[in-house]
Design a protein around this motif. Structure first.
Motif, PDB file in Angstrom:
ATOM      1  N   GLU A   1      10.890  -2.401  19.367  1.00 41.50           N
ATOM      2  CA  GLU A   1       9.613  -2.226  19.297  1.00 41.50           C
ATOM      3  C   GLU A   1       9.301  -1.040  20.027  1.00 41.50           C
ATOM      4  OE1 GLU A   1      10.996  -5.169  20.192  1.00 41.50           O
ATOM      5  OE2 GLU A   1       9.804  -6.775  19.373  1.00 41.50           O
ATOM      6  N   ALA A   2       9.911  -0.470  20.909  1.00 40.17           N
ATOM      7  CA  ALA A   2       9.579   0.727  21.599  1.00 40.17           C
ATOM      8  C   ALA A   2       9.710   2.012  20.707  1.00 40.17           C
ATOM      9  CB  ALA A   2      10.643   0.905  22.892  1.00 40.17           C
ATOM     10  N   ALA A   3      10.789   1.630  19.841  1.00 40.52           N
ATOM     11  CA  ALA A   3      11.153   2.699  18.722  1.00 40.52           C
ATOM     12  C   ALA A   3       9.929   3.028  17.813  1.00 40.52           C
ATOM     13  CB  ALA A   3      12.361   2.548  18.191  1.00 40.52           C
ATOM     14  N   ALA A   4       9.383   1.661  17.660  1.00 35.44           N
ATOM     15  CA  ALA A   4       8.488   1.730  16.590  1.00 35.44           C
ATOM     16  C   ALA A   4       7.345   2.139  16.879  1.00 35.44           C
ATOM     17  CB  ALA A   4       8.178   0.328  16.095  1.00 35.44           C
ATOM     18  N   ALA A   5       7.084   1.793  18.012  1.00 34.44           N
ATOM     19  CA  ALA A   5       5.487   2.425  18.880  1.00 34.44           C
ATOM     20  C   ALA A   5       5.614   3.778  18.997  1.00 34.44           C
ATOM     21  CB  ALA A   5       5.614   1.792  20.321  1.00 34.44           C
ATOM     22  N   ALA A   6       6.727   4.510  19.184  1.00 37.73           N
ATOM     23  CA  ALA A   6       6.786   5.917  19.540  1.00 37.73           C
ATOM     24  C   ALA A   6       6.529   6.509  17.977  1.00 37.73           C
ATOM     25  CB  ALA A   6       8.177   6.264  19.808  1.00 37.73           C
ATOM     26  N   ILE A   7       7.082   6.036  16.933  1.00 33.96           N
ATOM     27  CA  ILE A   7       6.925   6.630  15.500  1.00 33.96           C
ATOM     28  C   ILE A   7       5.395   6.208  15.255  1.00 33.96           C
ATOM     29  CG2 ILE A   7       7.494   6.169  13.046  1.00 33.96           C
ATOM     30  CD1 ILE A   7      10.309   5.073  14.238  1.00 33.96           C
ATOM     31  N   LEU A   8       4.989   5.193  15.550  1.00 35.51           N
ATOM     32  CA  LEU A   8       3.553   4.923  14.896  1.00 35.51           C
ATOM     33  C   LEU A   8       2.444   5.448  15.666  1.00 35.51           C
ATOM     34  CD1 LEU A   8       4.000   1.162  14.522  1.00 35.51           C
ATOM     35  CD2 LEU A   8       3.674   2.574  12.678  1.00 35.51           C
TER      36      LEU A   8
ATOM     37  N   LEU B   1       6.451   5.595   8.125  1.00 33.75           N
ATOM     38  CA  LEU B   1       5.957   4.349   8.423  1.00 33.75           C
ATOM     39  C   LEU B   1       7.098   3.232   8.327  1.00 33.75           C
ATOM     40  CD1 LEU B   1       3.665   2.258   8.471  1.00 33.75           C
ATOM     41  CD2 LEU B   1       3.042   2.743   6.008  1.00 33.75           C
ATOM     42  N   LYS B   2       7.852   3.649   6.985  1.00 34.32           N
ATOM     43  CA  LYS B   2       8.885   2.790   6.689  1.00 34.32           C
ATOM     44  C   LYS B   2      10.029   2.626   7.888  1.00 34.32           C
ATOM     45  CE  LYS B   2       8.615   3.352   1.517  1.00 34.32           C
ATOM     46  NZ  LYS B   2       9.326   3.672   0.354  1.00 34.32           N
TER      47      LYS B   2
ATOM     48  N   PHE C   1       0.779  -1.213  -0.067  1.00 30.69           N
ATOM     49  CA  PHE C   1      -0.122  -0.094   0.076  1.00 30.69           C
ATOM     50  C   PHE C   1       0.886   1.238   0.061  1.00 30.69           C
ATOM     51  CE2 PHE C   1      -3.562  -2.829   1.972  1.00 30.69           C
ATOM     52  CZ  PHE C   1      -4.397  -2.277   0.731  1.00 30.69           C
ATOM     53  N   ALA C   2       1.817   1.313   0.684  1.00 28.03           N
ATOM     54  CA  ALA C   2       2.828   2.464   1.046  1.00 28.03           C
ATOM     55  C   ALA C   2       3.348   2.684  -0.444  1.00 28.03           C
ATOM     56  CB  ALA C   2       4.037   2.109   1.911  1.00 28.03           C
ATOM     57  N   GLY C   3       3.827   1.617  -1.285  1.00 30.45           N
ATOM     58  CA  GLY C   3       4.357   1.807  -2.611  1.00 30.45           C
ATOM     59  C   GLY C   3       3.501   2.449  -3.517  1.00 30.45           C
ATOM     60  N   ILE C   4       2.297   2.247  -3.042  1.00 33.52           N
ATOM     61  CA  ILE C   4       1.134   3.042  -4.211  1.00 33.52           C
ATOM     62  C   ILE C   4       1.013   4.597  -3.568  1.00 33.52           C
ATOM     63  CG2 ILE C   4      -1.481   3.227  -4.398  1.00 33.52           C
ATOM     64  CD1 ILE C   4      -1.341   0.124  -4.107  1.00 33.52           C
ATOM     65  N   THR C   5       1.025   4.660  -2.327  1.00 29.73           N
ATOM     66  CA  THR C   5       0.889   6.101  -1.779  1.00 29.73           C
ATOM     67  C   THR C   5       2.183   6.980  -1.834  1.00 29.73           C
ATOM     68  OG1 THR C   5       0.994   5.486   0.541  1.00 29.73           O
ATOM     69  CG2 THR C   5      -0.965   5.398  -0.370  1.00 29.73           C
ATOM     70  N   VAL C   6       3.322   6.404  -1.951  1.00 25.81           N
ATOM     71  CA  VAL C   6       4.557   7.149  -2.010  1.00 25.81           C
ATOM     72  C   VAL C   6       4.759   8.101  -2.749  1.00 25.81           C
ATOM     73  CG1 VAL C   6       5.841   5.606  -3.402  1.00 25.81           C
ATOM     74  CG2 VAL C   6       6.973   6.959  -1.337  1.00 25.81           C
ATOM     75  N   SER C   7       3.926   8.145  -3.997  1.00 24.81           N
ATOM     76  CA  SER C   7       4.013   9.336  -4.968  1.00 24.81           C
ATOM     77  C   SER C   7       3.478  10.366  -4.711  1.00 24.81           C
ATOM     78  CB  SER C   7       3.738   8.665  -6.549  1.00 24.81           C
ATOM     79  OG  SER C   7       2.333   7.983  -6.353  1.00 24.81           O
ATOM     80  N   LEU C   8       2.523  10.194  -3.432  1.00 25.33           N
ATOM     81  CA  LEU C   8       1.605  11.337  -3.355  1.00 25.33           C
ATOM     82  C   LEU C   8       2.444  12.332  -2.150  1.00 25.33           C
ATOM     83  CD1 LEU C   8      -1.742   9.507  -2.671  1.00 25.33           C
ATOM     84  CD2 LEU C   8      -0.834  10.517  -4.584  1.00 25.33           C
ATOM     85  N   ALA C   9       2.820  13.550  -3.032  1.00 23.32           N
ATOM     86  CA  ALA C   9       3.692  14.356  -2.127  1.00 23.32           C
ATOM     87  C   ALA C   9       3.103  14.918  -0.765  1.00 23.32           C
ATOM     88  CB  ALA C   9       4.010  15.698  -2.910  1.00 23.32           C
ATOM     89  N   ALA C  10       1.905  14.908  -0.830  1.00 24.64           N
ATOM     90  CA  ALA C  10       1.336  15.210   0.553  1.00 24.64           C
ATOM     91  C   ALA C  10       1.720  14.295   1.952  1.00 24.64           C
ATOM     92  CB  ALA C  10      -0.187  15.425   0.508  1.00 24.64           C
ATOM     93  N   GLN C  11       1.692  13.061   1.354  1.00 27.03           N
ATOM     94  CA  GLN C  11       1.917  11.840   2.325  1.00 27.03           C
ATOM     95  C   GLN C  11       3.380  11.472   2.293  1.00 27.03           C
ATOM     96  OE1 GLN C  11      -0.814   8.972   1.020  1.00 27.03           O
ATOM     97  NE2 GLN C  11      -2.715   9.942   2.308  1.00 27.03           N
ATOM     98  N   GLY C  12       4.289  11.937   1.690  1.00 26.93           N
ATOM     99  CA  GLY C  12       5.621  11.319   1.555  1.00 26.93           C
ATOM    100  C   GLY C  12       6.344  11.411   2.988  1.00 26.93           C
ATOM    101  N   ASP C  13       6.257  12.298   3.852  1.00 33.80           N
ATOM    102  CA  ASP C  13       6.657  12.455   5.131  1.00 33.80           C
ATOM    103  C   ASP C  13       6.312  11.339   5.885  1.00 33.80           C
ATOM    104  OD1 ASP C  13       8.595  14.350   4.457  1.00 33.80           O
ATOM    105  OD2 ASP C  13       7.156  16.007   5.542  1.00 33.80           O
TER     106      ASP C  13
ATOM    107  N   ILE D   1      -1.471   0.412  10.588  1.00 38.55           N
ATOM    108  CA  ILE D   1      -0.691   1.368  11.574  1.00 38.55           C
ATOM    109  C   ILE D   1      -0.885   0.801  13.150  1.00 38.55           C
ATOM    110  CG2 ILE D   1      -0.152   3.475  12.288  1.00 38.55           C
ATOM    111  CD1 ILE D   1      -0.443   4.224   9.311  1.00 38.55           C
ATOM    112  N   GLY D   2      -2.520   0.809  13.160  1.00 39.03           N
ATOM    113  CA  GLY D   2      -2.778   0.451  14.434  1.00 39.03           C
ATOM    114  C   GLY D   2      -2.498  -0.765  14.906  1.00 39.03           C
ATOM    115  N   TRP D   3      -2.389  -1.932  13.981  1.00 38.66           N
ATOM    116  CA  TRP D   3      -1.941  -3.285  14.541  1.00 38.66           C
ATOM    117  C   TRP D   3      -0.575  -3.271  14.851  1.00 38.66           C
ATOM    118  CZ3 TRP D   3      -2.879  -7.950  15.773  1.00 38.66           C
ATOM    119  CH2 TRP D   3      -1.980  -8.942  15.654  1.00 38.66           C
ATOM    120  N   PHE D   4       0.312  -2.461  13.954  1.00 36.03           N
ATOM    121  CA  PHE D   4       1.767  -2.618  14.317  1.00 36.03           C
ATOM    122  C   PHE D   4       1.973  -1.874  15.576  1.00 36.03           C
ATOM    123  CE2 PHE D   4       2.533  -2.297   9.359  1.00 36.03           C
ATOM    124  CZ  PHE D   4       2.769  -3.632   9.122  1.00 36.03           C
TER     125      PHE D   4
END
Length: 257
Positions: free
Chosen positions: A50-57, A38-39, A21-33, A71-74
């Protein structure tokens, strides 16, 4: 209790889906960051940070609403792995609210129920599993129900669900745990332990036979014969001969039959 290794083995499939899904949306400039975040979170999960991932998510579902359930599941799995059980149900909210219905609902219900049990909220665990029961994969769902009911002080209901796993899914790994739980509940309940119907016991043996576990099936069928009546008893007797034949004991099977 769910082990951390279980999550590391089970979130890889949705990770791949999310990256697609991210590969599809990555071209959208508004969602690039947001996609970059997410990556980064996925990379942290893959390296067991996991702690670092949780903070980012945290809050990222609002930036990428179409991927909110993943994202919620991760985040929920990361929080659970770090022992932050109390925040797991809230982290899973994007899964429940996703439209159309998220494919992660079943596994999210299992995770949420485990988190509730870890915090002692056993009634919430039972309610969550009941609410999403039809979406939960089996036999994991029935085993989770059995554990939740046992923890909530309802051993009769727990026994019913443990029996469903043991007799309905005899070759599944969950059957071993269900057998141990059922035995413990039977010792606890005594005469109040819910009886097992003959067709359920016979069904288990026949599933073992169909799965190629010939000797185990034969032993269970022999033990069942005195406990069954009518057509079920006749079937069990015939299948004992079938088991002998399948084991290449042709002469013995012919004589028996």
């Amino acid at each position: 209790m769910i082990r951390r290794e279980w999550f590391r083995a089970n979130w890889r499939v949705p990770v791949l889906a999310t990256l697609a899904f991210a590969g599809i949306t990555v071209s959208l400039a508004a969602q690039g960051d947001a996609v970059s975040e997410l990556k980064s979170a996925v990379a942290a999960l893959q390296s067991n940070r996991e702690a670092a991932a949780a903070a980012i998510l945290k809050g990222l579902d609002r930036k990428l609403p179409k991927l909110g359930d993943y994202i919620g599941w991760f985040r929920a799995t990361a929080e659970f792995s770090t022992g932050n059980y109390a925040v797991v149900p809230a982290a899973l909210e994007p899964v429940w609210s996703q439209t159309p219905t998220s494919p992660l609902i079943g596994r999210a219900a299992l995770l949420g129920a485990q988190a509730y049990q870890q915090t002692g909220n056993t009634s919430a665990a039972v309610s969550l599993l009941r609410k999403y029961y039809s979406a939960i994969p089996q036999p994991q769902g029935d085993l989770a129900m059995a554990k939740a009911f046992a923890a909530a002080g309802d051993p009769v209901s727990a026994a019913v669900y443990a029996q469903r796993v043991y007799y309905g899914y005899p070759i599944a790994s969950e059957a071993v745990e269900a057998e141990a739980l059922a035995a413990n509940l039977e010792s606890q309940l005594g005469e109040k332990y819910p009886p097992v119907l003959g067709n359920a016991m016979l069904g288990r043996a026949l599933k073992l036979l169909d799965a190629g576990q010939t000797e185990k099936a034969r032993k269970e069928l022999i033990a069942l014969v005195p406990r069954l009546t009518g057509p079920e008893r006749d079937t069990a007797q015939v299948k004992i001969g079938v088991a002998q034949y399948n084991a290449k004991e042709t002469k013995a099977a012919q004589k028996y039959l």
